[in-house]
Design a protein around this motif. Structure first.
Motif, PDB file in Angstrom:
ATOM      1  N   GLN A 263       3.689   3.113  -4.970  1.00  0.00           N
ATOM      2  CA  GLN A 263       3.690   2.074  -5.981  1.00  0.00           C
ATOM      3  C   GLN A 263       4.903   2.196  -6.882  1.00  0.00           C
ATOM      4  O   GLN A 263       5.180   3.266  -7.422  1.00  0.00           O
ATOM      5  CB  GLN A 263       2.428   2.171  -6.825  1.00  0.00           C
ATOM      6  CG  GLN A 263       2.276   1.035  -7.810  1.00  0.00           C
ATOM      7  CD  GLN A 263       1.149   1.270  -8.795  1.00  0.00           C
ATOM      8  OE1 GLN A 263       0.417   2.233  -8.688  1.00  0.00           O
ATOM      9  NE2 GLN A 263       1.026   0.398  -9.764  1.00  0.00           N
TER      10      GLN A 263
ATOM     11  N   GLY B 173       5.126  -1.223 -12.394  1.00  0.00           N
ATOM     12  CA  GLY B 173       5.085  -2.627 -12.771  1.00  0.00           C
ATOM     13  C   GLY B 173       5.096  -3.592 -11.606  1.00  0.00           C
ATOM     14  O   GLY B 173       5.267  -4.788 -11.792  1.00  0.00           O
ATOM     15  N   LYS B 174       4.919  -3.112 -10.416  1.00  0.00           N
ATOM     16  CA  LYS B 174       4.982  -3.994  -9.247  1.00  0.00           C
ATOM     17  C   LYS B 174       3.763  -3.746  -8.374  1.00  0.00           C
ATOM     18  O   LYS B 174       3.417  -2.615  -8.093  1.00  0.00           O
ATOM     19  CB  LYS B 174       6.259  -3.717  -8.460  1.00  0.00           C
ATOM     20  CG  LYS B 174       6.492  -4.656  -7.298  1.00  0.00           C
ATOM     21  CD  LYS B 174       7.838  -4.355  -6.637  1.00  0.00           C
ATOM     22  CE  LYS B 174       8.142  -5.300  -5.487  1.00  0.00           C
ATOM     23  NZ  LYS B 174       7.208  -5.153  -4.378  1.00  0.00           N
ATOM     24  N   TYR B 175       3.132  -4.843  -7.970  1.00  0.00           N
ATOM     25  CA  TYR B 175       2.001  -4.739  -7.065  1.00  0.00           C
ATOM     26  C   TYR B 175       2.479  -4.357  -5.675  1.00  0.00           C
ATOM     27  O   TYR B 175       3.480  -4.855  -5.180  1.00  0.00           O
ATOM     28  CB  TYR B 175       1.263  -6.080  -7.028  1.00  0.00           C
ATOM     29  CG  TYR B 175       0.279  -6.226  -5.898  1.00  0.00           C
ATOM     30  CD1 TYR B 175       0.517  -7.119  -4.873  1.00  0.00           C
ATOM     31  CD2 TYR B 175      -0.885  -5.470  -5.857  1.00  0.00           C
ATOM     32  CE1 TYR B 175      -0.377  -7.269  -3.836  1.00  0.00           C
ATOM     33  CE2 TYR B 175      -1.785  -5.608  -4.825  1.00  0.00           C
ATOM     34  CZ  TYR B 175      -1.524  -6.512  -3.818  1.00  0.00           C
ATOM     35  OH  TYR B 175      -2.419  -6.653  -2.782  1.00  0.00           O
ATOM     36  N   ASN B 176       1.735  -3.475  -5.055  1.00  0.00           N
ATOM     37  CA  ASN B 176       2.088  -2.967  -3.746  1.00  0.00           C
ATOM     38  C   ASN B 176       1.227  -3.667  -2.704  1.00  0.00           C
ATOM     39  O   ASN B 176       0.060  -3.315  -2.529  1.00  0.00           O
ATOM     40  CB  ASN B 176       1.840  -1.449  -3.760  1.00  0.00           C
ATOM     41  CG  ASN B 176       2.297  -0.782  -2.506  1.00  0.00           C
ATOM     42  OD1 ASN B 176       3.092  -1.331  -1.758  1.00  0.00           O
ATOM     43  ND2 ASN B 176       1.770   0.399  -2.252  1.00  0.00           N
ATOM     44  N   GLU B 177       1.818  -4.636  -2.003  1.00  0.00           N
ATOM     45  CA  GLU B 177       0.973  -5.508  -1.192  1.00  0.00           C
ATOM     46  C   GLU B 177       0.558  -4.912   0.138  1.00  0.00           C
ATOM     47  O   GLU B 177       1.138  -3.945   0.622  1.00  0.00           O
ATOM     48  CB  GLU B 177       1.689  -6.838  -0.924  1.00  0.00           C
ATOM     49  CG  GLU B 177       2.782  -6.768   0.124  1.00  0.00           C
ATOM     50  CD  GLU B 177       4.146  -6.799  -0.483  1.00  0.00           C
ATOM     51  OE1 GLU B 177       4.322  -6.206  -1.571  1.00  0.00           O
ATOM     52  OE2 GLU B 177       5.049  -7.380   0.142  1.00  0.00           O
TER      53      GLU B 177
END
Lengths: 118, 111
Positions: free
Chosen positions: A99, A102-106
């Protein structure tokens, strides 16, 4: 761009037979999943797999189902004795497990295997 | 995770902007809002995520008000190839927890 692949694209089987659906997740991803989608219905989670063991499973994932990562690349879903109601699209997905702040881990999904049980 | 509510279906003409609103009243402080797209007979595909305010990428924009209880996916100038089901999901930041899909919004783009 790396992608999740699945084989076969379509599997037809007789009720009571065993089937194995195969997936090759994205290389260096750490989390693996199986979802299914019965025709006309929503995508449902079946099982997640991390560190060579099941991390979470849904009520759908009963004793008829099993998952395995037999080598460093494949991830399989086995249905021991198929039922008519197992007919669905089965999607494999993977996630890097890393991760960024601040960023979504798709999750990345494969194209699916259409399973038809007769 | 917070339950989401979105319209079952929408129609649009080619070239128009489409806005799909999703409500997620019980979103938790650490949750993200993500949208996935699914074409017929294909797996879902991630298109955009956000935490608050506005996010834009090459595919779409995502508007999230300050209270984060709703979000709006905006598709600029849709084409026939944007016909798909669009899912709004609330997820934890790690992304590795199972995704809980609702029925999504079926967008039909008409020539």
């Amino acid at each position: 761009e790396p992608e999740v692949t699945q084989t076969p694209s379509h599997q037809v089987t007789q009720m009571g037979q065993e089937v194995i659906l195969r997936c090759v997740p994205i290389s260096n991803h750490l989390y693996f999943y199986w979802y299914r989608q019965i025709l006309g219905q929503k995508v449902e989670f079946l099982v997640s797999f991390y560190n060579n063991e099941i991390s979470e499973k849904s009520e759908i994932f009963d004793d008829q189902f099993s998952v395995e990562r037999p080598d460093g690349s494949n991830f399989t879903l086995k249905i021991r004795s198929t039922k008519l109601e197992d007919s669905a699209m089965y999607f494999c997905a993977s996630n890097s497990g890393r991760q960024e702040s601040g960023k979504y881990n798709e999750q990345f999904f494969g194209p699916g295997t259409r399973l038809t049980v007769l | 995770l917070a339950k989401t509510t979105q319209p079952i279906s929408m129609d649009s003409y080619e070239g128009q902007e489409v806005n799909i609103t999703c409500s997620h009243n019980n979103i938790a402080t650490n949750d993200y809002i993500t949208w996935y797209q699914q074409f017929p007979s294909q797996g879902p595909r991630f298109i955009i995520q956000g935490y608050k305010t506005k996010v834009t990428n090459e595919v779409a924009s995502l508007f999230i008000p300050a209270d984060r209880k709703s979000s709006t996916l905006s598709l600029p100038r849709v084409s026939l190839s944007d016909t798909a089901v669009y899912y709004c999901l609330v997820v934890g930041p790690s992304g590795n927890t199972p995704l809980v899909f609702g029925k999504g919004t079926r967008l039909s783009v008409i020539a």
